[in-house]
Design a protein around this motif. Structure first.
Motif, PDB file in Angstrom:
ATOM      1  N   SER A  41      -2.158 -12.133  -4.055  1.00 25.11           N
ATOM      2  CA  SER A  41      -1.672 -11.123  -4.955  1.00 25.11           C
ATOM      3  C   SER A  41      -0.291 -11.137  -5.337  1.00 25.11           C
ATOM      4  CB  SER A  41      -2.106  -9.559  -4.466  1.00 25.11           C
ATOM      5  OG  SER A  41      -1.555  -8.456  -5.165  1.00 25.11           O
ATOM      6  N   PRO A  42       0.108 -11.182  -6.769  1.00 23.45           N
ATOM      7  CA  PRO A  42       1.664 -11.431  -7.226  1.00 23.45           C
ATOM      8  C   PRO A  42       2.670 -10.355  -6.388  1.00 23.45           C
ATOM      9  CG  PRO A  42       0.235 -11.815  -8.975  1.00 23.45           C
ATOM     10  CD  PRO A  42      -0.710 -11.317  -8.016  1.00 23.45           C
ATOM     11  N   PRO A  43       2.214  -9.476  -6.425  1.00 21.54           N
ATOM     12  CA  PRO A  43       3.301  -8.064  -5.669  1.00 21.54           C
ATOM     13  C   PRO A  43       3.325  -8.314  -4.253  1.00 21.54           C
ATOM     14  CG  PRO A  43       1.721  -6.993  -7.267  1.00 21.54           C
ATOM     15  CD  PRO A  43       1.272  -8.537  -6.903  1.00 21.54           C
ATOM     16  N   LEU A  44       2.222  -8.865  -3.711  1.00 23.10           N
ATOM     17  CA  LEU A  44       2.203  -9.066  -2.128  1.00 23.10           C
ATOM     18  C   LEU A  44       2.960 -10.543  -2.049  1.00 23.10           C
ATOM     19  CD1 LEU A  44      -1.005  -8.272  -0.164  1.00 23.10           C
ATOM     20  CD2 LEU A  44       1.568  -7.303  -0.006  1.00 23.10           C
ATOM     21  N   TYR A  45       2.702 -11.569  -2.591  1.00 21.55           N
ATOM     22  CA  TYR A  45       3.274 -12.641  -2.284  1.00 21.55           C
ATOM     23  C   TYR A  45       4.847 -12.903  -2.729  1.00 21.55           C
ATOM     24  CZ  TYR A  45       1.876 -14.841  -6.912  1.00 21.55           C
ATOM     25  OH  TYR A  45       1.685 -15.139  -8.372  1.00 21.55           O
ATOM     26  N   GLN A  46       5.209 -11.996  -3.622  1.00 15.81           N
ATOM     27  CA  GLN A  46       6.679 -11.837  -3.822  1.00 15.81           C
ATOM     28  C   GLN A  46       7.257 -11.065  -2.743  1.00 15.81           C
ATOM     29  OE1 GLN A  46       7.341 -10.583  -7.871  1.00 15.81           O
ATOM     30  NE2 GLN A  46       6.337 -12.352  -8.742  1.00 15.81           N
ATOM     31  N   LYS A  47       6.695 -10.255  -2.053  1.00  9.25           N
ATOM     32  CA  LYS A  47       7.052  -9.505  -0.974  1.00  9.25           C
ATOM     33  C   LYS A  47       7.273 -10.191   0.181  1.00  9.25           C
ATOM     34  CE  LYS A  47       6.557  -4.779   0.894  1.00  9.25           C
ATOM     35  NZ  LYS A  47       5.447  -3.631   0.980  1.00  9.25           N
ATOM     36  N   PHE A  48       6.118 -11.179   0.332  1.00 11.72           N
ATOM     37  CA  PHE A  48       6.147 -12.080   1.618  1.00 11.72           C
ATOM     38  C   PHE A  48       6.096 -13.517   1.158  1.00 11.72           C
ATOM     39  CE2 PHE A  48       3.937  -7.884   2.729  1.00 11.72           C
ATOM     40  CZ  PHE A  48       4.861  -7.643   3.711  1.00 11.72           C
ATOM     41  N   PRO A  49       7.099 -14.055   0.592  1.00 13.71           N
ATOM     42  CA  PRO A  49       7.199 -15.205  -0.004  1.00 13.71           C
ATOM     43  C   PRO A  49       6.846 -16.544   1.170  1.00 13.71           C
ATOM     44  CG  PRO A  49       9.288 -14.442  -0.207  1.00 13.71           C
ATOM     45  CD  PRO A  49       8.353 -13.325   0.411  1.00 13.71           C
ATOM     46  N   VAL A  50       7.623 -16.228   2.356  1.00  8.44           N
ATOM     47  CA  VAL A  50       7.706 -17.292   3.429  1.00  8.44           C
ATOM     48  C   VAL A  50       6.363 -17.177   4.370  1.00  8.44           C
ATOM     49  CG1 VAL A  50       8.451 -17.946   5.631  1.00  8.44           C
ATOM     50  CG2 VAL A  50      10.081 -17.013   3.785  1.00  8.44           C
ATOM     51  N   GLU A  51       5.635 -16.137   4.279  1.00 16.38           N
ATOM     52  CA  GLU A  51       4.383 -16.113   5.004  1.00 16.38           C
ATOM     53  C   GLU A  51       3.286 -16.697   4.061  1.00 16.38           C
ATOM     54  OE1 GLU A  51       6.603 -13.477   4.991  1.00 16.38           O
ATOM     55  OE2 GLU A  51       6.337 -12.659   6.822  1.00 16.38           O
ATOM     56  N   THR A  52       3.309 -16.352   2.574  1.00 16.66           N
ATOM     57  CA  THR A  52       2.543 -17.136   1.632  1.00 16.66           C
ATOM     58  C   THR A  52       2.770 -18.582   1.891  1.00 16.66           C
ATOM     59  OG1 THR A  52       2.870 -15.147   0.356  1.00 16.66           O
ATOM     60  CG2 THR A  52       2.253 -17.223  -0.842  1.00 16.66           C
ATOM     61  N   LEU A  53       4.071 -19.255   1.916  1.00 15.72           N
ATOM     62  CA  LEU A  53       3.840 -20.634   1.917  1.00 15.72           C
ATOM     63  C   LEU A  53       3.480 -21.052   3.314  1.00 15.72           C
ATOM     64  CD1 LEU A  53       7.627 -21.051   0.832  1.00 15.72           C
ATOM     65  CD2 LEU A  53       5.588 -22.286  -0.020  1.00 15.72           C
ATOM     66  N   ASP A  54       3.763 -20.211   4.324  1.00 13.37           N
ATOM     67  CA  ASP A  54       3.113 -20.694   5.567  1.00 13.37           C
ATOM     68  C   ASP A  54       1.554 -20.929   5.741  1.00 13.37           C
ATOM     69  OD1 ASP A  54       5.730 -21.009   6.612  1.00 13.37           O
ATOM     70  OD2 ASP A  54       5.618 -19.046   7.987  1.00 13.37           O
ATOM     71  N   SER A  55       0.905 -19.843   5.208  1.00 13.90           N
ATOM     72  CA  SER A  55      -0.600 -19.906   5.272  1.00 13.90           C
ATOM     73  C   SER A  55      -0.955 -21.254   4.407  1.00 13.90           C
ATOM     74  CB  SER A  55      -1.276 -18.628   4.546  1.00 13.90           C
ATOM     75  OG  SER A  55      -0.847 -18.525   3.372  1.00 13.90           O
ATOM     76  N   GLY A  56      -0.320 -21.554   3.255  1.00 11.34           N
ATOM     77  CA  GLY A  56      -0.829 -22.579   2.476  1.00 11.34           C
ATOM     78  C   GLY A  56      -0.494 -23.900   3.075  1.00 11.34           C
ATOM     79  N   VAL A  57       0.652 -24.018   3.499  1.00  9.12           N
ATOM     80  CA  VAL A  57       1.150 -25.322   4.030  1.00  9.12           C
ATOM     81  C   VAL A  57       0.731 -25.593   5.513  1.00  9.12           C
ATOM     82  CG1 VAL A  57       3.129 -26.727   4.384  1.00  9.12           C
ATOM     83  CG2 VAL A  57       3.039 -25.257   2.393  1.00  9.12           C
ATOM     84  N   LEU A  58       1.427 -24.717   6.377  1.00  5.93           N
ATOM     85  CA  LEU A  58       1.189 -24.586   7.870  1.00  5.93           C
ATOM     86  C   LEU A  58      -0.299 -24.448   8.100  1.00  5.93           C
ATOM     87  CD1 LEU A  58       4.380 -22.940   9.517  1.00  5.93           C
ATOM     88  CD2 LEU A  58       4.087 -25.325   8.480  1.00  5.93           C
ATOM     89  N   GLY A  59      -0.833 -23.451   7.558  1.00  4.08           N
ATOM     90  CA  GLY A  59      -2.294 -22.923   8.103  1.00  4.08           C
ATOM     91  C   GLY A  59      -3.285 -24.223   7.503  1.00  4.08           C
TER      92      GLY A  59
END
Ligand SMILES: NC(=O)c1ccc[n+]([C@@H]2O[C@H](COP(=O)([O-])OP(=O)(O)OC[C@H]3O[C@@H](n4cnc5c(N)ncnc54)[C@H](O)[C@@H]3O)[C@@H](O)[C@H]2O)c1
Length: 344
Positions: free
Chosen positions: A101-119
């Protein structure tokens, strides 16, 4: 029969013979407490498969899977995909964990990258070691960025017009990297990957955690309309989306995962029914009979790089999977509105 049971029945019917592969198989579903994930888990459990659902509840909710917790063939593990470890053996891995969700991924950008890349790397490693039968990544139409008009409807071979350094980049680039990891594990380690590029999908349980707070557009409008609260539209409402009802989406994802001989394929899964945001709001107001007023407010999040149009080219899905979205927007909206009213 309840509306949800009816919808599950529709998914089963759409799967036909392919549904027979589910019974007795073990599925690892990441992001399974989210919107699409919980529907996926419901379908597998009701068709006799076993599910281990991994979710850190950063965006999803235990409410979405509460009804499954007593089932012998369902297990919930609260964990992040970046550190999830398992001794269990899986036939299929479905990797959906993401902050979408855009508002959430803008609030947690690092976690968003982590789930997509490291996860994604972690899940592909499990798939490689266990030699699974199938690995499905739920990617997104956002990998196309903001395509020009001549690329609408958008086919899978369009490479995208994407900003790697901006307010949507943490999500868009996490998915592009996740796709590149899938391609690489398929080429180098023969992991049987399949990638779904999902276009906007909606239905019961979308953003259950807080539909009025950070909800994605359609559910937020519907929630506000049902409650006769003011609806704020960002921009002039001419931007378009093509909304796919959840039952169609789940049937498409399962076909992509279960069909033989399509390893390495990338397929758009969505609806071809394109509508402007302004017309979507009008339709929702009509279906709810709402007295909500339309107001102009400052967007609650950064809307730069928001795509102007979204419509999938579904030729590949139709030819390869024998699949297309069947539910009209008005019908799917009516079901979603009923669910909002029932769940309060
Ligand atoms: N709904 C759509 O319109 C849409 C469109 C395109 C792509 N997708 C993709 O489909 C998938 C499901 O989307 P959704 O709409 O159900 O979103 P959702 O937010 O309802 O579900 C995602 C789930 O992932 C979980 N999660 C997030 N980060 C995690 C992590 N690091 N470890 C474990 N769990 C984590 C969240 O708690 C949530 O339950 C996502 O991969 C999303 O990118 C959805």
């Amino acid at each position: 029969m309840s509306m949800l049971e009816n919808d599950l029945g529709e998914i089963k019917n759409s799967l036909g013979e392919h549904g027979k592969q589910i019974s007795g198989r073990n599925f690892l579903v990441t992001g399974g407490a989210g919107f699409i994930g919980s529907w996926f888990c419901d379908t597998i459990v009701s068709m006799g498969g076993t599910v281990v659902c991994v979710d850190n509840l950063s965006a999803g909710s235990e409410k979405n899977i509460a009804h499954l917790l007593k089932a012998a063939n369902f297990k919930f593990v609260k964990a992040g995909v970046e550190e999830f470890e398992t001794g269990e053996k899986f036939d299929y891995i479905v990797h959906m964990a993401s902050i979408a969700s855009p508002p959430l991924y803008q609030k947690f950008p690092v976690e968003t990258l982590d789930s997509g890349v490291l996860g994604t790397k972690r899940m592909l490693e499990i798939a490689r070691k266990q030699k699974v039968k199938g690995f499905l990544l739920t990617s997104t139409s956002e990998v196309y960025g903001n395509p020009p008009n001549e690329m609408i409807p958008t086919p899978e071979n369009y490479y995208g017009y994407v900003n790697s350094y901006g307010p949507r980049s943490m999500y868009d680039e996490s998915k592009r990297c996740a796709e590149a990891y899938c391609y690489s594990y398929w080429k180098q380690h023969n992991v049987p990957v399949r990638i779904a590029r999902i276009f906007n999908t909606y239905g019961p349980r979308l953003d259950t955690k807080n539909p009025s707070g950070y909800g994605r557009a359609l559910i937020k409008f519907a929630y506000l309309a049902v409650n006769n609260k003011s609806i704020s539209m960002y921009g002039d409402g001419s931007q378009t989306r093509s909304f796919c009802y959840i039952t169609d989406q789940i049937a498409g994802l399962l076909k992509l995962l279960l069909l033989p001989n399509i390893d390495g394929e990338v397929v758009n899964i969505g609806s071809e029914e394109e509508i402007s945001i302004g017309d979507l709001i009008k339709t929702i107001l009509k279906l709810t009979g709402s007295s909500s007023k339309l107001i102009n407010t400052k967007p609650a999040y950064d809307i730069r790089d928001d795509p102007l149009r979204r419509k999938p080219d579904l030729s590949k899905a139709k030819k390869m999977l024998g699949w297309g979205a069947k539910t009209s927007l008005e019908h799917g909206l009516s079901k979603t509105i009923s669910w909002i009213k029932e769940s309060g």
